[in-house]
Design a protein around this motif. Structure first.
Motif, PDB file in Angstrom:
ATOM      1  N   ILE A  40       0.839  -1.202   0.000  1.00 47.74           N
ATOM      2  CA  ILE A  40       0.000   0.000   0.000  1.00 47.74           C
ATOM      3  C   ILE A  40       0.877   1.257   0.000  1.00 47.74           C
ATOM      4  N   PRO A  50      -1.620   5.358  -2.752  1.00 47.74           N
ATOM      5  CA  PRO A  50      -2.932   5.669  -3.345  1.00 47.74           C
ATOM      6  C   PRO A  50      -3.459   7.025  -2.908  1.00 47.74           C
ATOM      7  N   MET A  75      -8.682   4.940  -1.972  1.00 45.37           N
ATOM      8  CA  MET A  75      -8.726   3.522  -1.638  1.00 45.37           C
ATOM      9  C   MET A  75     -10.179   3.056  -1.666  1.00 45.37           C
ATOM     10  N   LEU A 104     -12.464  -0.043  -0.566  1.00 41.46           N
ATOM     11  CA  LEU A 104     -12.245  -1.066   0.445  1.00 41.46           C
ATOM     12  C   LEU A 104     -13.427  -2.026   0.572  1.00 41.46           C
ATOM     13  N   TYR A 139      -7.857  -5.188   7.963  1.00 39.82           N
ATOM     14  CA  TYR A 139      -8.304  -3.810   8.193  1.00 39.82           C
ATOM     15  C   TYR A 139      -7.794  -3.254   9.515  1.00 39.82           C
ATOM     16  N   VAL A 192      -4.990  -1.490   7.384  1.00 37.28           N
ATOM     17  CA  VAL A 192      -5.661  -0.396   6.675  1.00 37.28           C
ATOM     18  C   VAL A 192      -6.047   0.747   7.597  1.00 37.28           C
ATOM     19  N   TYR A 230      -3.053   2.739   8.528  1.00 38.14           N
ATOM     20  CA  TYR A 230      -2.569   3.490   7.358  1.00 38.14           C
ATOM     21  C   TYR A 230      -3.407   4.746   7.147  1.00 38.14           C
ATOM     22  N   THR A 268      -6.434   9.762   3.456  1.00 40.92           N
ATOM     23  CA  THR A 268      -6.628   9.358   2.065  1.00 40.92           C
ATOM     24  C   THR A 268      -8.118   9.203   1.817  1.00 40.92           C
ATOM     25  N   ALA A 304     -11.175   7.381   1.156  1.00 40.75           N
ATOM     26  CA  ALA A 304     -11.484   5.956   1.296  1.00 40.75           C
ATOM     27  C   ALA A 304     -12.972   5.734   1.060  1.00 40.75           C
ATOM     28  N   THR A 363     -16.886  -0.237  -7.350  1.00 37.17           N
ATOM     29  CA  THR A 363     -15.509   0.066  -7.721  1.00 37.17           C
ATOM     30  C   THR A 363     -15.459   0.812  -9.045  1.00 37.17           C
ATOM     31  N   LEU A 418      -6.230   2.484  -5.324  1.00 39.67           N
ATOM     32  CA  LEU A 418      -5.957   1.129  -4.851  1.00 39.67           C
ATOM     33  C   LEU A 418      -7.272   0.486  -4.436  1.00 39.67           C
ATOM     34  N   LEU A 430      -8.734  -2.658  -2.632  1.00 42.15           N
ATOM     35  CA  LEU A 430      -8.322  -3.766  -1.768  1.00 42.15           C
ATOM     36  C   LEU A 430      -9.402  -4.836  -1.797  1.00 42.15           C
TER      37      LEU A 430
END
Length: 243
Positions: free
Chosen positions: A56, A61, A64, A66, A85, A89, A92, A98, A100, A195, A208, A210
């Motif tokens: 990651i 990214p 993200m 998820l 997670y 995650v 992070y 970021t 998400a 997505t 990214l 996941l």
């Protein structure tokens, strides 16, 4: 014994991985579909939680997507069956703000979809207890064979992994009926659709996704026409290599 099992599934890659990260420059607007191996990260030395964290970090990214519900993402909840997670995650995201986005349904949609799946599995266990026990054994055997196969994080993104997971799904549909396959396809289709929406909404961002090794095939198929999609197996072999 390990070599015998690997020969039986025509293992293509046997290179060792010492975990060094190289500064392979990611495309500025690439879409990276990363396959987490969930609980197996804890017992797989060639694809640990630390490997996932460094992947990651290497992608860097801006967005993200998820495999969590909206409420899980908002509250950074424990995620049953997806220990990556809380382990990787959530820390992070806390350290690096970021964008998400959740790909799983929430609220009534989640309850309806999981409720139907639960009824299918419950009915299957009552009607065919021997077949249900066999599917449990098959799942454990699959984990063993895959962990024999994985020698690098890229291996969890290859055709062997996708094909073996698909074979398990076909066996389940054969034993339990077409409803099993339909239910899984609807769940995966929902996540792929979310997505695709996220990708379309962020045309110049590095994204990214996941996913997991269990639904990687569905994401590859659902995003095959996406021009920004990065060949994750090849990129991992380039970005992560032995010293």
């Amino acid at each position: 014994m390990k070599q015998l099992r690997l020969a039986c599934i025509a293992l293509a890659f046997a290179a060792g991985f010492a975990g060094q990260l190289h500064a392979a420059a990611p495309p500025p607007d690439g879409v990276y579909v990363v396959a987490a191996i969930q609980r197996l990260h804890a017992t797989e030395p060639d694809f640990t939680f630390d490997h996932l964290r460094r992947i990651i970090e290497a992608v860097r990214p801006e967005v993200m997507v998820l495999e969590v519900r909206p409420d899980e993402l908002e509250a950074r909840k424990e995620t049953q069956g997806r220990p990556e997670y809380p382990a990787v995650v959530w820390p992070y995201l806390a350290a690096r703000p970021t964008t998400a986005l959740p790909m799983e349904p929430g609220g009534e949609a989640f309850a309806a979809m999981t409720g139907e799946a639960g009824r299918l599995f419950g009915d299957f266990a009552k009607r065919k207890p021997d077949a249900d026990a066999y599917m449990t054994r098959l799942g454990r055997a699959l984990s063993t064979v895959l962990q024999d196969h994985w020698r690098h994080p890229a291996d969890a993104h290859d055709a062997v992994t996708i094909d073996l997971v698909r074979a398990q799904g076909l066996a389940q549909a054969q034993l339990g009926g077409a409803a099993f396959e339909t239910s899984q396809a609807e769940w995966d289709g929902y996540m792929v659709a979310r997505t695709r929406e996220a990708i379309a909404a962020h045309p110049s961002k590095r994204i990214l996704v996941l996913a997991s090794y269990r639904n990687l095939g569905a994401f590859r198929e659902g995003l095959k026409d996406e021009p920004r999609l990065v060949d994750m197996e090849a990129w991992l072999r380039s970005a992560l290599s032995a010293p």
